[in-house]
Write a protein that holds these residues in place. Sequence first.
Motif, PDB file in Angstrom:
ATOM      1  N   UNK A  60       3.037  12.651   4.391  1.00 37.87           N
ATOM      2  CA  UNK A  60       2.980  12.606   5.839  1.00 37.87           C
ATOM      3  C   UNK A  60       3.314  13.929   6.481  1.00 37.87           C
ATOM      4  N   UNK A  72       2.372   7.693  14.133  1.00 36.27           N
ATOM      5  CA  UNK A  72       3.356   7.530  13.067  1.00 36.27           C
ATOM      6  C   UNK A  72       2.693   7.983  11.767  1.00 36.27           C
ATOM      7  N   UNK A  73       3.392   8.783  10.996  1.00 32.90           N
ATOM      8  CA  UNK A  73       2.782   9.170   9.723  1.00 32.90           C
ATOM      9  C   UNK A  73       2.508   7.926   8.878  1.00 32.90           C
ATOM     10  N   UNK A  74       3.372   6.930   8.992  1.00 32.94           N
ATOM     11  CA  UNK A  74       3.212   5.716   8.187  1.00 32.94           C
ATOM     12  C   UNK A  74       1.865   5.039   8.426  1.00 32.94           C
ATOM     13  N   UNK A  75       1.378   5.140   9.642  1.00 38.44           N
ATOM     14  CA  UNK A  75       0.108   4.484   9.959  1.00 38.44           C
ATOM     15  C   UNK A  75      -1.100   5.161   9.330  1.00 38.44           C
ATOM     16  N   UNK A 131      -0.840   6.554   6.054  1.00 37.19           N
ATOM     17  CA  UNK A 131      -0.565   6.731   4.626  1.00 37.19           C
ATOM     18  C   UNK A 131      -1.696   6.274   3.729  1.00 37.19           C
ATOM     19  N   UNK A 167      -4.655   1.900   5.799  1.00 35.60           N
ATOM     20  CA  UNK A 167      -3.388   2.532   5.414  1.00 35.60           C
ATOM     21  C   UNK A 167      -2.446   1.570   4.683  1.00 35.60           C
ATOM     22  N   UNK A 168      -1.652   2.144   3.805  1.00 32.86           N
ATOM     23  CA  UNK A 168      -0.640   1.362   3.110  1.00 32.86           C
ATOM     24  C   UNK A 168       0.585   1.247   4.010  1.00 32.86           C
ATOM     25  N   UNK A 169       0.723   0.096   4.589  1.00 35.42           N
ATOM     26  CA  UNK A 169       1.800  -0.118   5.548  1.00 35.42           C
ATOM     27  C   UNK A 169       2.470  -1.426   5.233  1.00 35.42           C
ATOM     28  N   UNK A 170       3.734  -1.619   5.171  1.00 37.71           N
ATOM     29  CA  UNK A 170       4.740  -0.599   5.495  1.00 37.71           C
ATOM     30  C   UNK A 170       5.061   0.202   4.225  1.00 37.71           C
TER      31      UNK A 170
END
Lengths: 346, 346, 346, 346
Positions: free
Chosen positions: D241, D283-286, D288, D343-346
Amino acid sequence: MKISIVGATGYTGAELLRILATHPEAEILYITSESQPGTAINEIYPHLTKFYTNKLVSMADLETIAAESQVIFIGLPHGHAMEVGRKATAINPKVKIIDLGADYRFKNHAVYEQWYKLPHTHKEAQAIYGLTELNRTKVKEASIIGNPGCYTTASILALAPLVKEKLIDVTSIIIDAKSGVSGAGRGLNLGSHFTEVFENIKAYNVAGHRHTPEIESVLGELAGQELIINFTPHLIPVARGILSTCYAKLKDGVSAEAVDEAYNNLYGKEYFIRLLGRGGYPLTKNTRGTNFCDLGWHVDKRTGRVIAISAIDNLVKGASGQAVQNMNVMFNIEEKTGLNNAPLYP
Amino acid sequence: MKISIVGATGYTGAELLRILATHPEAEILYITSESQPGTAINEIYPHLTKFYTNKLVSMADLETIAAESQVIFIGLPHGHAMEVGRKATAINPKVKIIDLGADYRFKNHAVYEQWYKLPHTHKEAQAIYGLTELNRTKVKEASIIGNPGCYTTASILALAPLVKEKLIDVTSIIIDAKSGVSGAGRGLNLGSHFTEVFENIKAYNVAGHRHTPEIESVLGELAGQELIINFTPHLIPVARGILSTCYAKLKDGVSAEAVDEAYNNLYGKEYFIRLLGRGGYPLTKNTRGTNFCDLGWHVDKRTGRVIAISAIDNLVKGASGQAVQNMNVMFNIEEKTGLNNAPLYP
Amino acid sequence: MKISIVGATGYTGAELLRILATHPEAEILYITSESQPGTAINEIYPHLTKFYTNKLVSMADLETIAAESQVIFIGLPHGHAMEVGRKATAINPKVKIIDLGADYRFKNHAVYEQWYKLPHTHKEAQAIYGLTELNRTKVKEASIIGNPGCYTTASILALAPLVKEKLIDVTSIIIDAKSGVSGAGRGLNLGSHFTEVFENIKAYNVAGHRHTPEIESVLGELAGQELIINFTPHLIPVARGILSTCYAKLKDGVSAEAVDEAYNNLYGKEYFIRLLGRGGYPLTKNTRGTNFCDLGWHVDKRTGRVIAISAIDNLVKGASGQAVQNMNVMFNIEEKTGLNNAPLYP
Amino acid sequence: MKISIVGATGYTGAELLRILATHPEAEILYITSESQPGTAINEIYPHLTKFYTNKLVSMADLETIAAESQVIFIGLPHGHAMEVGRKATAINPKVKIIDLGADYRFKNHAVYEQWYKLPHTHKEAQAIYGLTELNRTKVKEASIIGNPGCYTTASILALAPLVKEKLIDVTSIIIDAKSGVSGAGRGLNLGSHFTEVFENIKAYNVAGHRHTPEIESVLGELAGQELIINFTPHLIPVARGILSTCYAKLKDGVSAEAVDEAYNNLYGKEYFIRLLGRGGYPLTKNTRGTNFCDLGWHVDKRTGRVIAISAIDNLVKGASGQAVQNMNVMFNIEEKTGLNNAPLYP
């Protein structure tokens, strides 16, 4: 107290310096490093700025170090520590040695030689195993301490009451331990590379970790019989902390209350052991930065097993904190001197 | 395939949507939420932007949902799912139900009622336990699937070959499992608060976790006898991943090679099970975002125990991925459709 | 020193207790909580076991608390603290108040009322802004302290020398700050849920965070002119730590050496400020668990900007540590009493 | 498509393999490694088991590799890539080169030579800068691609609309970027050691990072004038990220709506750019595991600045994903082929 640290650039060395920074009796004489002699310690560890101005020296001058020090902590790889111990005590028979590695942990040198693949070169040393709560009287008189390993401290403290009071079948012991990464030290390897450890859980060294014989020796002595165990370490993406989950079969007829009593008998008056009681859940976080070992235990009536769980900070109670605790005992200082801070939470 | 998801705002619901986003046969009809009907799914889960435009609906209109759907995934708390299952199958006897919760996991409803403290209200359902690798033939014919729990998937897959081939003493099974936090869901509680979980390791629900009877039922069936185990879950500061470390006593005379064979016999042809062999160390990281279960095993000759270790992504093979795998089997689609991505590493 | 803590169950309250546990002059009289009166503090915070046996009380009995205490720390939400301050000082005019929230931070109440959307109800208070290094003389005489915010402490300390010595164009200040999650407190919300924060980086409250006017007020006073800044906070998956990266345009002709001098002039004799010098890189890790603020600065000749970087532990120098530092100053105790521990590293 | 990867054992190489594993047109011919030729790729990267059986080869046999491949991805350190590029195109003029390093990123070789301290040895290459969204037409015709850096991709995408439509004062650009650790690669160094990175936030390479001239070149071209910026990278304890927070002064009279329009004009039809709009928080998480770049922007009326924020996965859109996107464009394949996962979330 005039203190030197031989091999101080690893994490246990840095942790010793952190703890001794607020120890009212400690005066640091020499800090050695073979890789970076001449460097100020706070260039290597900037967090220690304002606490130390010492420059690293080579241990080549062990003559001076041993002569002037009252106590020497050794933070060298196994094999090297016993050499330093042998020479330092020859130079100054009064100097106390506290070795954070494995060289002085085994009464039975054959076990050491088998697991560490090295001849032991200081067999005449009257070394004492420094698990303070179990060996305090001997530590008091000792001049050489083999300071226990991190996994072993956590695991032995969890099981000792059960073994000592013969409440469990000692052939049934299984220890499943989880450790933070600082236990692997500051040396570089792929196994400690951030991106490899982070977001990962793994076991390693199944049935072969060198803390296994250490646990077996100490528990065996408590049990009055040889015993073998299963010990499985796991690497967890935290910096500090060991959680040791220990399983054993209760002997027939052993009640849950008898288990409770065993813990209270052995540890009821210990400052650094906090008993969470039956049903309690230790958290490594609750011990961070401290010398505490938190203990909880569970009795599963369905299976007849006891599950004992311990949490420690591997760098403190599992290494440098216990080393200072031992030093305090050896020098007749109040045992918690320099160690009585509250955990860093959250 | 016309698919609806009832109760989709938890992590398993989001994960189903992530997986189905690239499933070539999937068409998402209805996504329900009682707390936020009318909201677009990508307002709740912005990561799904560009994949879905669906708005959440209430499951009050189950009549329509059940009538139009070929398969309904249920992501509701236990107790609620069986109500939806009962009604939906009454409305449309052809609709397939895949429940991600516990309601349809137990053949013996008494065990369910004892551990979940609830009367079972859909006992006439011919539910199949959806551990695909062990139950594929039955899954193919099933109309209701009880999709396995995350811990149970990891633990059963690790132990099944040993139990099935009667290589171990089934009274000696101990499972020490470590899970990431996503397994606890998206509901707020102190136990999932970042600062409490981070830099922490802890056990919980010792001798009382509800996945215990699920593991016992399935392994017991494989063993052909009732069995009880010790199962200890731990919370680890990672988002995804379960590592299950399983201990058992080998029966006298069982060789290491016999153990190897058992794993190869059962899983040699399975796509989603990657055998790392004897001495292998599964890493949860190697399975992240995928439906793989990585397996390694160790034989400790000193103690006569086998240590089997499995790693999965708890949200994929431990929940939504296996649910899609089951759907594929039920609809005679290539089993890895929509599930054949490589792990997200590092 | 007789100390009470009103509103102690949040992280800043717990941190005060952690610090005061080893403060030789501190005696904790009352710890209040409205949600859990009667509970022992170490039931809520087990890490404090062995340090406190206090039971929480309601602040309904402020009469007694204020009468018996020499100093009251307030850890309540804004709006509530000024009520307690007003009443407590009325009951006991000698009691010292140290508020960890925002109520007493603003000289200009209109700014407070505009950003906090509340009427200020204790305007007659002669409150002093407790950024100790900048306001030590006034803190010494104060009876009410508005203890600075975490972001503001880090940001102001980084910029104060430049502003004070008029080396920068004050219209050009941009502060990009990164904080650990403990700054968001122990209250449950999705933004602090482990799986949402972990493996994530995000900005929040751009151009609207309430620490903005606090920074502007203090820097404006130092500059001798009103100023407005850009302040952007970010949430980082660590528990503790703030790194504040501050950008400003150097005035024409200002040399790098003049910048160095400004830092040395203002902070050269400060114990809790560790100057890493020009080119230095502060690490939040180096300040963990301590009251230190580490500072480094960089002069970019290409762009004519100075980049000043500060690192603190948001719960210590950014909250409870500075509060104790202020208490020490107010009571004429050696300023580092109870605060002189080395950072927890790694 | 016959693909070879030269220098594949770093994280960008592994990420290419992850992505290409599900790319329907990709056939991997050769994967090179000078350190471990002969080893199977899944011994080095076990997560790729079931996807590849290739053995690593030495690039000594570039003759064959270049002759048989349609496209070669290069994952070598700078300086080495241009040598491979030069030779490979000489061997097979039709082969397409996509270099993930810096060698082919600069039109002005003098800038490259100044920042990378190396003579450029393939100046005659007609390399195209592969920021797909900005250069798609040229990429389509290119035979050599300089694939952009991770920080630069995030930063340029955030600022391009503002620069292109001349809404900002280009002398006022400040970029404060935060990156996960995978950007530092798999090579061992203390800066990527778990315990050093974990629970830490730090800046590095202030005013000296090599992505600075890359951003300046591309934005300068868009602006039609030379420009210099401040770029500050930070290391954050996540694996993947980048969040790039970009500040600039709006020109007088530029409205918030004009800013919105600029983003919509440039990116409204782009699949991999998800506009969160004014006030949006990426969000970087979104992002991934995906090729998405999420963008939000804020207009601060008080200071007249615009704050543009972008989030990407540094290994995907910031490296291997964009490389595949470029390959798709070059070969006239649907641009999102192999890249269209959620994306891989969470």
